[in-house]
Motif scaffolding. Structure first.
Motif, mmCIF file in Angstrom:
data_model
loop_
_atom_site.group_PDB
_atom_site.id
_atom_site.type_symbol
_atom_site.label_atom_id
_atom_site.label_comp_id
_atom_site.label_asym_id
_atom_site.label_seq_id
_atom_site.Cartn_x
_atom_site.Cartn_y
_atom_site.Cartn_z
ATOM 1 N N LEU A 24 0.851 -1.196 0.000
ATOM 2 C CA LEU A 24 0.000 0.000 0.000
ATOM 3 C C LEU A 24 0.880 1.236 0.000
ATOM 4 C CD1 LEU A 24 -2.589 -0.940 2.779
ATOM 5 C CD2 LEU A 24 -2.905 -1.076 0.307
ATOM 6 N N LEU A 26 -0.326 4.773 0.026
ATOM 7 C CA LEU A 26 -1.454 5.707 0.072
ATOM 8 C C LEU A 26 -0.987 7.051 0.603
ATOM 9 C CD1 LEU A 26 -4.055 3.233 1.624
ATOM 10 C CD2 LEU A 26 -3.579 3.649 -0.799
ATOM 11 N N SER A 27 -1.122 8.073 -0.219
ATOM 12 C CA SER A 27 -0.777 9.452 0.160
ATOM 13 C C SER A 27 0.684 9.610 0.575
ATOM 14 C CB SER A 27 -1.691 9.945 1.294
ATOM 15 O OG SER A 27 -3.034 9.922 0.885
ATOM 16 N N LEU A 59 -0.932 -0.971 -4.538
ATOM 17 C CA LEU A 59 -2.045 -0.021 -4.486
ATOM 18 C C LEU A 59 -1.449 1.359 -4.260
ATOM 19 C CD1 LEU A 59 -4.257 -2.199 -2.193
ATOM 20 C CD2 LEU A 59 -4.834 -1.567 -4.515
ATOM 21 N N LEU A 60 -1.552 2.202 -5.272
ATOM 22 C CA LEU A 60 -0.927 3.521 -5.260
ATOM 23 C C LEU A 60 -1.989 4.615 -5.329
ATOM 24 C CD1 LEU A 60 1.677 5.301 -5.481
ATOM 25 C CD2 LEU A 60 1.475 5.013 -7.972
ATOM 26 N N GLU A 61 -1.900 5.533 -4.386
ATOM 27 C CA GLU A 61 -2.774 6.712 -4.384
ATOM 28 C C GLU A 61 -1.858 7.940 -4.518
ATOM 29 O OE1 GLU A 61 -6.135 8.759 -1.537
ATOM 30 O OE2 GLU A 61 -4.299 7.980 -0.649
ATOM 31 N N CYS A 106 -2.579 -2.024 -15.034
ATOM 32 C CA CYS A 106 -3.000 -0.999 -14.086
ATOM 33 C C CYS A 106 -4.500 -0.829 -14.191
ATOM 34 C CB CYS A 106 -2.308 0.342 -14.385
ATOM 35 S SG CYS A 106 -2.877 1.678 -13.301
ATOM 36 N N ARG A 108 -7.662 1.486 -12.598
ATOM 37 C CA ARG A 108 -7.931 2.742 -11.893
ATOM 38 C C ARG A 108 -9.311 2.669 -11.250
ATOM 39 N NH1 ARG A 108 -6.887 8.693 -13.198
ATOM 40 N NH2 ARG A 108 -8.677 9.713 -12.251
ATOM 41 N N ARG A 121 -8.815 11.454 -4.630
ATOM 42 C CA ARG A 121 -7.792 10.983 -5.567
ATOM 43 C C ARG A 121 -8.118 9.563 -6.007
ATOM 44 N NH1 ARG A 121 -4.344 13.660 -1.626
ATOM 45 N NH2 ARG A 121 -4.100 11.735 -0.481
ATOM 46 N N LEU A 123 -7.392 5.666 -6.974
ATOM 47 C CA LEU A 123 -6.528 4.605 -6.474
ATOM 48 C C LEU A 123 -6.113 3.776 -7.681
ATOM 49 C CD1 LEU A 123 -5.348 3.225 -3.958
ATOM 50 C CD2 LEU A 123 -7.406 1.828 -3.885
ATOM 51 N N ILE A 125 -4.211 0.443 -9.184
ATOM 52 C CA ILE A 125 -3.860 -0.917 -8.788
ATOM 53 C C ILE A 125 -2.947 -1.499 -9.871
ATOM 54 C CG2 ILE A 125 -4.740 -3.197 -8.190
ATOM 55 C CD1 ILE A 125 -7.437 -1.773 -7.571
#
Length: 131
Positions: A24, A26-27, A59-61, A106, A108, A121, A123, A125
């Motif tokens: 993860l 995230l932010s 998982l990129l935010e 990827c 979205r 925003r 996320l 994947i």
């Protein structure tokens, strides 16, 4: 335990082992980027890929570019890094899917409604091949 996830050099990537099914992020991409510059963030993305087992997921935010501008003057080093950034958040997807990193797909997830605009925003994947 305290440490910096960003490795000091690309040579250190040779020691990274696949040990996770999911990572993860995230932010955090903006902070990695502002503190470590383009090469530091790219190295972190490569490390994330290498740490994933086959079929693993990142998982990129990512925070968008305008939010960087709000934080660019926190420290002299962050200001220096900000002024040298060429690798923008809208380029992350292409980079992560490139042969330099290796993710194969990827997906979205749409932006969810939230009271704070800063958390509206997408996320992303990213999936590593099963092989």
């Amino acid at each position: 335990m305290h440490g910096n996830y960003c490795l000091e050099s690309d040579a250190m990537l040779d020691m990274v082992k696949a040990e996770f099914d999911v990572i993860l992020a995230l932010s955090v991409s903006k902070w990695i980027h502002l503190n470590n510059g383009d090469e530091g963030l790219k190295r972190c993305f490569r490390r994330m890929y290498l740490q994933l087992r086959p079929g693993g997921v990142l998982l990129l935010e990512p925070q968008m570019w305008p939010s960087y501008k709000k934080r660019k003057n926190l420290t002299p080093q962050i200001k220096k890094n900000f002024d040298q950034i060429e690798f923008r958040p809208d380029q992350f997807n292409e980079y992560l899917l490139s042969s330099e990193v290796g993710f194969t797909t990827c997906e979205r997830l749409n932006v969810q409604e939230h009271q704070s605009r800063g958390f509206r925003r997408p996320l992303l994947i990213f999936r590593k091949s099963d092989r």
